[in-house]
Design a protein around this motif. Structure first.
Motif, PDB file in Angstrom:
ATOM      1  N   TRP A   1      49.808  43.375  43.503  1.00 43.27           N
ATOM      2  CA  TRP A   1      49.390  44.148  42.335  1.00 43.27           C
ATOM      3  C   TRP A   1      49.204  43.251  41.119  1.00 43.27           C
ATOM      4  CZ3 TRP A   1      52.053  44.515  37.793  1.00 43.27           C
ATOM      5  CH2 TRP A   1      53.411  44.209  37.804  1.00 43.27           C
ATOM      6  N   ARG A   2      50.014  42.176  41.004  1.00 43.40           N
ATOM      7  CA  ARG A   2      49.821  41.244  39.893  1.00 43.40           C
ATOM      8  C   ARG A   2      48.542  40.432  40.083  1.00 43.40           C
ATOM      9  NH1 ARG A   2      54.128  39.373  36.789  1.00 43.40           N
ATOM     10  NH2 ARG A   2      53.743  37.234  37.443  1.00 43.40           N
ATOM     11  N   LEU A   3      48.214  40.102  41.323  1.00 46.94           N
ATOM     12  CA  LEU A   3      46.947  39.429  41.588  1.00 46.94           C
ATOM     13  C   LEU A   3      45.775  40.335  41.225  1.00 46.94           C
ATOM     14  CD1 LEU A   3      45.267  37.074  42.679  1.00 46.94           C
ATOM     15  CD2 LEU A   3      45.513  38.104  44.966  1.00 46.94           C
TER      16      LEU A   3
ATOM     17  N   ILE B   1      42.825  39.594  38.470  1.00 47.00           N
ATOM     18  CA  ILE B   1      41.394  39.699  38.762  1.00 47.00           C
ATOM     19  C   ILE B   1      40.726  40.639  37.752  1.00 47.00           C
ATOM     20  CG2 ILE B   1      39.694  40.552  40.447  1.00 47.00           C
ATOM     21  CD1 ILE B   1      41.659  39.458  42.638  1.00 47.00           C
ATOM     22  N   ILE B   2      41.380  41.738  37.425  1.00 43.07           N
ATOM     23  CA  ILE B   2      40.836  42.656  36.416  1.00 43.07           C
ATOM     24  C   ILE B   2      40.758  41.950  35.067  1.00 43.07           C
ATOM     25  CG2 ILE B   2      41.223  44.802  35.146  1.00 43.07           C
ATOM     26  CD1 ILE B   2      42.499  45.906  37.778  1.00 43.07           C
ATOM     27  N   LEU B   3      41.772  41.158  34.726  1.00 38.81           N
ATOM     28  CA  LEU B   3      41.733  40.379  33.483  1.00 38.81           C
ATOM     29  C   LEU B   3      40.537  39.444  33.487  1.00 38.81           C
ATOM     30  CD1 LEU B   3      42.969  39.488  30.779  1.00 38.81           C
ATOM     31  CD2 LEU B   3      44.389  37.863  32.092  1.00 38.81           C
ATOM     32  N   TRP B   4      40.296  38.773  34.610  1.00 44.84           N
ATOM     33  CA  TRP B   4      39.133  37.874  34.718  1.00 44.84           C
ATOM     34  C   TRP B   4      37.839  38.666  34.486  1.00 44.84           C
ATOM     35  CZ3 TRP B   4      34.771  37.714  37.710  1.00 44.84           C
ATOM     36  CH2 TRP B   4      34.022  36.552  37.624  1.00 44.84           C
ATOM     37  N   LEU B   5      37.728  39.852  35.060  1.00 47.18           N
ATOM     38  CA  LEU B   5      36.535  40.679  34.884  1.00 47.18           C
ATOM     39  C   LEU B   5      36.360  41.103  33.428  1.00 47.18           C
ATOM     40  CD1 LEU B   5      36.778  42.891  38.096  1.00 47.18           C
ATOM     41  CD2 LEU B   5      35.082  41.103  37.625  1.00 47.18           C
TER      42      LEU B   5
ATOM     43  N   VAL C   1      38.963  44.521  24.576  1.00 46.67           N
ATOM     44  CA  VAL C   1      40.000  43.801  23.823  1.00 46.67           C
ATOM     45  C   VAL C   1      41.382  44.368  24.148  1.00 46.67           C
ATOM     46  CG1 VAL C   1      40.894  43.339  21.496  1.00 46.67           C
ATOM     47  CG2 VAL C   1      38.440  43.105  21.959  1.00 46.67           C
ATOM     48  N   ILE C   2      41.494  45.686  24.116  1.00 48.47           N
ATOM     49  CA  ILE C   2      42.778  46.323  24.408  1.00 48.47           C
ATOM     50  C   ILE C   2      43.202  46.043  25.843  1.00 48.47           C
ATOM     51  CG2 ILE C   2      43.909  48.584  24.678  1.00 48.47           C
ATOM     52  CD1 ILE C   2      42.128  49.478  22.233  1.00 48.47           C
ATOM     53  N   ALA C   3      42.261  46.127  26.775  1.00 53.30           N
ATOM     54  CA  ALA C   3      42.569  45.837  28.180  1.00 53.30           C
ATOM     55  C   ALA C   3      43.050  44.402  28.342  1.00 53.30           C
ATOM     56  CB  ALA C   3      41.333  46.091  29.049  1.00 53.30           C
ATOM     57  N   GLN C   4      42.392  43.475  27.663  1.00 53.04           N
ATOM     58  CA  GLN C   4      42.787  42.065  27.739  1.00 53.04           C
ATOM     59  C   GLN C   4      44.258  41.903  27.336  1.00 53.04           C
ATOM     60  OE1 GLN C   4      40.447  39.514  25.198  1.00 53.04           O
ATOM     61  NE2 GLN C   4      42.081  38.022  25.030  1.00 53.04           N
ATOM     62  N   PHE C   5      44.627  42.469  26.212  1.00 54.54           N
ATOM     63  CA  PHE C   5      45.996  42.317  25.729  1.00 54.54           C
ATOM     64  C   PHE C   5      47.007  43.051  26.602  1.00 54.54           C
ATOM     65  CE2 PHE C   5      43.831  40.710  22.049  1.00 54.54           C
ATOM     66  CZ  PHE C   5      44.683  39.697  21.629  1.00 54.54           C
ATOM     67  N   LEU C   6      46.671  44.256  27.051  1.00 51.20           N
ATOM     68  CA  LEU C   6      47.604  45.007  27.887  1.00 51.20           C
ATOM     69  C   LEU C   6      47.833  44.329  29.235  1.00 51.20           C
ATOM     70  CD1 LEU C   6      46.550  48.716  27.179  1.00 51.20           C
ATOM     71  CD2 LEU C   6      48.588  47.497  26.361  1.00 51.20           C
ATOM     72  N   ILE C   7      46.764  43.833  29.840  1.00 54.58           N
ATOM     73  CA  ILE C   7      46.904  43.187  31.145  1.00 54.58           C
ATOM     74  C   ILE C   7      47.662  41.872  31.021  1.00 54.58           C
ATOM     75  CG2 ILE C   7      45.650  42.119  33.065  1.00 54.58           C
ATOM     76  CD1 ILE C   7      43.422  44.241  32.501  1.00 54.58           C
TER      77      ILE C   7
END
Length: 133
Positions: A97-99, A103-107, A7-13
């Protein structure tokens, strides 16, 4: 704890992608390209109920199986809308780096969705039928 990290990663990214975009001037095609994602996420939010939306992927006693509105088309319309919107933002001001962040957000969202689907299948006997349709 792992789920809260997602959840935190989702919001930060998502915040990093949005906040590192130069919004003025934003290309017209990026603005138009982001609107379907915004619309999909808002439609899902309204369908679920503005006060029933949760950021944590676990179910509660109030969790319902939604199969109408955007949920008739996409199993995770809020995630799809967020990915659509942030994808348009990445393309508006492309850097590698934004791409990678996108991709990390998608994961991250994929992991959350997998967890949600297990929980929903355990809670609702007709979830698998819904997911297959």
């Amino acid at each position: 704890m792992f789920l809260w990290c997602l959840v935190i990663a989702q919001f930060l990214i998502a915040a990093a992608l949005v906040l590192t975009t130069s919004w003025l001037p934003i290309p017209w095609w990026a603005l138009l390209g982001s609107l379907p994602g915004i619309w999909l996420a808002i439609w899902a939010w309204i369908t679920m109920g503005l006060l029933r939306t949760r950021i944590h992927p676990s179910t509660t006693n109030e969790t319902r199986l939604l199969t109408n509105g955007p949920y008739a088309v996409v199993r995770h319309p809020m995630y799809a809308g967020l990915l659509w919107f942030t994808g348009a933002v990445v393309l508006a001001e492309f850097t590698w780096w934004r791409l990678v962040l996108w991709i990390i957000l998608w994961l991250v969202l994929h992991q959350k969705a997998k967890f949600e689907e297990v929980e929903m299948a355990e809670r609702f006997s007709d979830y698998r039928t819904y997911a297959e349709s």
